[in-house]
Enzyme design. Structure first.
Site, short mmCIF file in Angstrom:
data_model
loop_
_atom_site.label_atom_id
_atom_site.label_comp_id
_atom_site.label_asym_id
_atom_site.label_seq_id
_atom_site.Cartn_x
_atom_site.Cartn_y
_atom_site.Cartn_z
CG ASP A 1 -6.92 -3.56 24.04
OD1 ASP A 1 -6.70 -4.64 24.57
OD2 ASP A 1 -6.64 -2.50 24.36
CB CYS B 1 -0.96 -0.14 1.25
SG CYS B 1 -2.19 1.28 1.28
CG HIS B 2 1.39 3.52 -3.45
ND1 HIS B 2 0.42 2.78 -4.04
CD2 HIS B 2 2.50 3.91 -4.27
CE1 HIS B 2 1.36 2.20 -5.08
NE2 HIS B 2 2.25 3.01 -5.36
#
Length: 163
Positions: free
Chosen positions: A126, A76-77
């Site tokens: 979480d 991914c760029h």
């Protein structure tokens, strides 16, 4: 189906060359949900969770996740986001997260929106796992993308929730 662009002619993984593309305004919207026990949702709704403001912290985590997408997804760029906005809503059995990401760039922003949603949902998990380990993250998907050579795409939402 289009060719898989992250593979070269020999089948090796590579980062797509976007050098010849035009800079355009691009927008992506993604969503997902985390299903949980009614008591867990009630704690979040009333702000009585021991770890604090679950939705506020998840919102910030989603923004941070979007900004780090290029570090997390190998091909991914990295892009300079101009906007990341998250909406977190308490539904009857879940917390729904929707992320909108925008950029003026040569490549799309879909992965950033999906990463924002995923990071926010994981943060909710979480923060609440001590009271509800059976939570389920589901339905993370792209809802819409605009801009770039391929124009606008919208998910078919007439079929109800994704599997």
């Amino acid at each position: 189906m289009n060719d898989l662009t992250h593979f070269d002619a020999e089948g090796h993984a590579h980062m797509v060359d976007v050098g010849g593309k035009s800079v355009t305004h691009r927008v992506a919207i993604a969503e997902g949900r985390i299903y949980m026990q009614p008591e867990t949702l009630q704690r979040i709704r009333e702000g009585r969770h021991a770890k604090g403001d679950v939705l506020g912290i998840a919102r910030v985590a989603g923004i941070m996740g979007a900004k780090r997408t290029g570090d997390l997804i190998p091909l991914c760029h990295p892009i300079g986001l101009t906007r990341v906005a998250l909406e977190l809503d308490i539904e009857s059995t879940a917390v729904r997260v929707q992320a909108t990401c925008e950029v003026h760039a040569k490549t799309g922003v879909e992965m950033e929106a999906l990463t924002a949603v995923s990071t926010a949902l994981l943060t909710v998990y979480d923060m609440c796992k001590a009271v509800d380990r059976g939570m389920v993250i589901d339905g993370v998907r792209l809802l819409e993308k605009r801009g770039g050579r391929s124009g606008t795409w919208r998910a078919d939402t007439t079929q109800g929730e994704p599997r």
